[in-house]
Design a protein around this motif. Structure first.
Motif, PDB file in Angstrom:
ATOM      1  N   HIS A 111       0.872  -1.174   0.000  1.00  0.00           N
ATOM      2  CA  HIS A 111       0.000   0.000   0.000  1.00  0.00           C
ATOM      3  C   HIS A 111       0.911   1.226   0.000  1.00  0.00           C
ATOM      4  CE1 HIS A 111      -3.506  -2.487   0.721  1.00  0.00           C
ATOM      5  NE2 HIS A 111      -2.772  -3.147   1.609  1.00  0.00           N
ATOM      6  N   ALA A 112       0.882   1.960  -1.099  1.00  0.00           N
ATOM      7  CA  ALA A 112       1.736   3.138  -1.249  1.00  0.00           C
ATOM      8  C   ALA A 112       0.896   4.396  -1.119  1.00  0.00           C
ATOM      9  CB  ALA A 112       2.428   3.108  -2.609  1.00  0.00           C
ATOM     10  N   SER A 113       1.518   5.450  -0.610  1.00  0.00           N
ATOM     11  CA  SER A 113       0.802   6.722  -0.508  1.00  0.00           C
ATOM     12  C   SER A 113       1.757   7.888  -0.664  1.00  0.00           C
ATOM     13  CB  SER A 113       0.049   6.821   0.822  1.00  0.00           C
ATOM     14  OG  SER A 113       0.953   6.802   1.895  1.00  0.00           O
ATOM     15  N   GLN A 114       1.196   8.945  -1.176  1.00  0.00           N
ATOM     16  CA  GLN A 114       1.892  10.228  -1.289  1.00  0.00           C
ATOM     17  C   GLN A 114       0.817  11.289  -1.132  1.00  0.00           C
ATOM     18  OE1 GLN A 114       4.784  10.986  -4.502  1.00  0.00           O
ATOM     19  NE2 GLN A 114       3.629  12.856  -4.884  1.00  0.00           N
ATOM     20  N   GLY A 115       0.854  11.986  -0.026  1.00  0.00           N
ATOM     21  CA  GLY A 115      -0.186  12.982   0.224  1.00  0.00           C
ATOM     22  C   GLY A 115      -1.557  12.337   0.266  1.00  0.00           C
ATOM     23  N   LYS A 116      -2.492  12.863  -0.506  1.00  0.00           N
ATOM     24  CA  LYS A 116      -3.862  12.336  -0.501  1.00  0.00           C
ATOM     25  C   LYS A 116      -4.062  11.152  -1.444  1.00  0.00           C
ATOM     26  CE  LYS A 116      -5.588  15.526  -4.027  1.00  0.00           C
ATOM     27  NZ  LYS A 116      -6.554  16.558  -4.358  1.00  0.00           N
ATOM     28  N   PHE A 117      -3.022  10.738  -2.166  1.00  0.00           N
ATOM     29  CA  PHE A 117      -3.148   9.671  -3.146  1.00  0.00           C
ATOM     30  C   PHE A 117      -2.614   8.349  -2.608  1.00  0.00           C
ATOM     31  CE2 PHE A 117      -2.915  13.596  -5.643  1.00  0.00           C
ATOM     32  CZ  PHE A 117      -4.149  13.509  -6.272  1.00  0.00           C
ATOM     33  N   HIS A 118      -3.295   7.273  -2.987  1.00  0.00           N
ATOM     34  CA  HIS A 118      -2.942   5.929  -2.527  1.00  0.00           C
ATOM     35  C   HIS A 118      -3.003   4.964  -3.703  1.00  0.00           C
ATOM     36  CE1 HIS A 118      -3.412   7.409   1.582  1.00  0.00           C
ATOM     37  NE2 HIS A 118      -4.501   8.010   1.143  1.00  0.00           N
ATOM     38  N   ALA A 119      -2.140   3.958  -3.683  1.00  0.00           N
ATOM     39  CA  ALA A 119      -2.148   2.918  -4.710  1.00  0.00           C
ATOM     40  C   ALA A 119      -1.835   1.583  -4.041  1.00  0.00           C
ATOM     41  CB  ALA A 119      -1.117   3.214  -5.788  1.00  0.00           C
ATOM     42  N   THR A 120      -2.423   0.538  -4.576  1.00  0.00           N
ATOM     43  CA  THR A 120      -2.169  -0.813  -4.083  1.00  0.00           C
ATOM     44  C   THR A 120      -1.475  -1.598  -5.183  1.00  0.00           C
ATOM     45  OG1 THR A 120      -4.086  -0.754  -2.631  1.00  0.00           O
ATOM     46  CG2 THR A 120      -3.239  -2.928  -3.217  1.00  0.00           C
ATOM     47  N   MET A 121      -0.376  -2.247  -4.825  1.00  0.00           N
ATOM     48  CA  MET A 121       0.378  -3.077  -5.760  1.00  0.00           C
ATOM     49  C   MET A 121       0.490  -4.479  -5.183  1.00  0.00           C
ATOM     50  SD  MET A 121       3.441  -0.368  -6.472  1.00  0.00           S
ATOM     51  CE  MET A 121       3.270   0.469  -4.902  1.00  0.00           C
ATOM     52  N   ASP A 122       0.577  -5.443  -6.072  1.00  0.00           N
ATOM     53  CA  ASP A 122       0.724  -6.824  -5.626  1.00  0.00           C
ATOM     54  C   ASP A 122       1.256  -7.639  -6.797  1.00  0.00           C
ATOM     55  OD1 ASP A 122       0.598  -9.093  -4.032  1.00  0.00           O
ATOM     56  OD2 ASP A 122      -1.573  -9.012  -3.726  1.00  0.00           O
ATOM     57  N   LEU A 123       1.575  -8.863  -6.531  1.00  0.00           N
ATOM     58  CA  LEU A 123       1.916  -9.812  -7.578  1.00  0.00           C
ATOM     59  C   LEU A 123       0.809 -10.853  -7.642  1.00  0.00           C
ATOM     60  CD1 LEU A 123       5.745 -10.313  -7.011  1.00  0.00           C
ATOM     61  CD2 LEU A 123       4.602  -8.818  -8.667  1.00  0.00           C
ATOM     62  N   GLY A 124       0.771 -11.590  -8.725  1.00  0.00           N
ATOM     63  CA  GLY A 124      -0.241 -12.624  -8.892  1.00  0.00           C
ATOM     64  C   GLY A 124       0.088 -13.864  -8.080  1.00  0.00           C
ATOM     65  N   PRO A 125      -0.870 -14.778  -8.002  1.00  0.00           N
ATOM     66  CA  PRO A 125      -0.685 -16.017  -7.240  1.00  0.00           C
ATOM     67  C   PRO A 125       0.527 -16.830  -7.699  1.00  0.00           C
ATOM     68  CG  PRO A 125      -2.999 -15.729  -7.798  1.00  0.00           C
ATOM     69  CD  PRO A 125      -2.230 -14.663  -8.532  1.00  0.00           C
ATOM     70  N   GLY A 126       0.871 -16.767  -8.969  1.00  0.00           N
ATOM     71  CA  GLY A 126       2.023 -17.502  -9.472  1.00  0.00           C
ATOM     72  C   GLY A 126       3.330 -17.075  -8.821  1.00  0.00           C
ATOM     73  N   MET A 127       3.370 -15.868  -8.279  1.00  0.00           N
ATOM     74  CA  MET A 127       4.561 -15.368  -7.590  1.00  0.00           C
ATOM     75  C   MET A 127       4.341 -15.304  -6.076  1.00  0.00           C
ATOM     76  SD  MET A 127       6.994 -14.782  -9.743  1.00  0.00           S
ATOM     77  CE  MET A 127       8.082 -13.488  -9.190  1.00  0.00           C
ATOM     78  N   GLY A 128       3.201 -15.828  -5.598  1.00  0.00           N
ATOM     79  CA  GLY A 128       2.926 -15.838  -4.164  1.00  0.00           C
ATOM     80  C   GLY A 128       2.081 -14.677  -3.687  1.00  0.00           C
ATOM     81  N   GLY A 129       1.637 -13.829  -4.612  1.00  0.00           N
ATOM     82  CA  GLY A 129       0.805 -12.686  -4.233  1.00  0.00           C
ATOM     83  C   GLY A 129      -0.672 -13.018  -4.295  1.00  0.00           C
ATOM     84  N   ASP A 130      -1.493 -12.021  -4.068  1.00  0.00           N
ATOM     85  CA  ASP A 130      -2.949 -12.184  -4.072  1.00  0.00           C
ATOM     86  C   ASP A 130      -3.617 -11.424  -5.211  1.00  0.00           C
ATOM     87  OD1 ASP A 130      -2.944 -13.747  -1.678  1.00  0.00           O
ATOM     88  OD2 ASP A 130      -2.648 -11.888  -0.528  1.00  0.00           O
TER      89      ASP A 130
END
Length: 190
Positions: free
Chosen positions: A55-74
């Motif tokens: 979960h990344a943020s800068q000021g009022k902005f937010h972004a969610t990053m992840d990897l796919g299940p093939g790499m162990g992410g969701d």
């Protein structure tokens, strides 16, 4: 002749380009008044708890990053690489469009495509090559009736001052520090 559009109409108009031109001209004038004040530092933070979701943020902005299940992410969001490539296409496209508006060239649209070649084995330390892009190709398509030479000149000039195009193209100084949660308040290790 001034054309008006509805809020949902995405086609540029001389009115919209004039708004962009006035805003850019005002920013340039403020910067000319105090070039030192134009230098700044932006801080973006990210946190990963359980799993790989960031979960990344800068000021009022937010972004969610992840990897796919093939790499162990969701797959809770696009990969960090998506955002890096999106930053480049957005920065290039917006930079070209705002320079065109500022200089009075009518660009109906600017489409930017980036292709990056990778050696995915390098990401896992299985290849002697770099995990960075091996080659990147950027295609800029401009829908305009303007002179081809004027368009080419403007795009070249826009790229010469585009922060994320230059970050991809040019080597730069990147520093890092490592802190441990237990070290909170302690001086960083050398």
């Amino acid at each position: 002749m001034t054309m008006m559009t509805s809020e949902t109409d995405a086609k540029p108009t001389p009115v919209r380009d004039e708004v962009i031109r006035q805003a850019q001209t005002a920013v340039i004038e403020r910067m000319r008044q105090d070039l030192v004040a134009a230098c700044n530092t932006l801080v973006t933070t990210g946190r990963i708890d359980e799993g790989l979701t960031c979960h990344a943020s800068q000021g009022k902005f937010h972004a969610t990053m992840d990897l796919g299940p093939g790499m162990g992410g969701d797959a809770a969001g696009p990969s960090p690489g998506f955002f890096a490539r999106a930053a480049i296409v957005g920065c290039v496209g917006i930079g070209v469009k705002m320079m065109a508006a500022r200089e009075g060239l009518v660009f109906r649209s600017v489409d930017v495509t980036i292709e990056c070649d990778f050696d995915d084995a390098a990401l896992m330390g299985l290849s002697p090559r770099t995990a960075a892009p091996l080659e990147s190709r950027i295609r800029i398509e401009v829908d305009t009736d303007e002179d081809r030479a004027a368009v080419r000149s403007l795009v070249d000039r826009a790229l010469s001052v585009d922060p994320w195009y230059l970050a991809l193209r040019d080597a730069q100084v990147v520093q890092h520090e490592i802190h441990m949660a237990a070290d909170a308040g302690a001086a960083p290790a050398a």
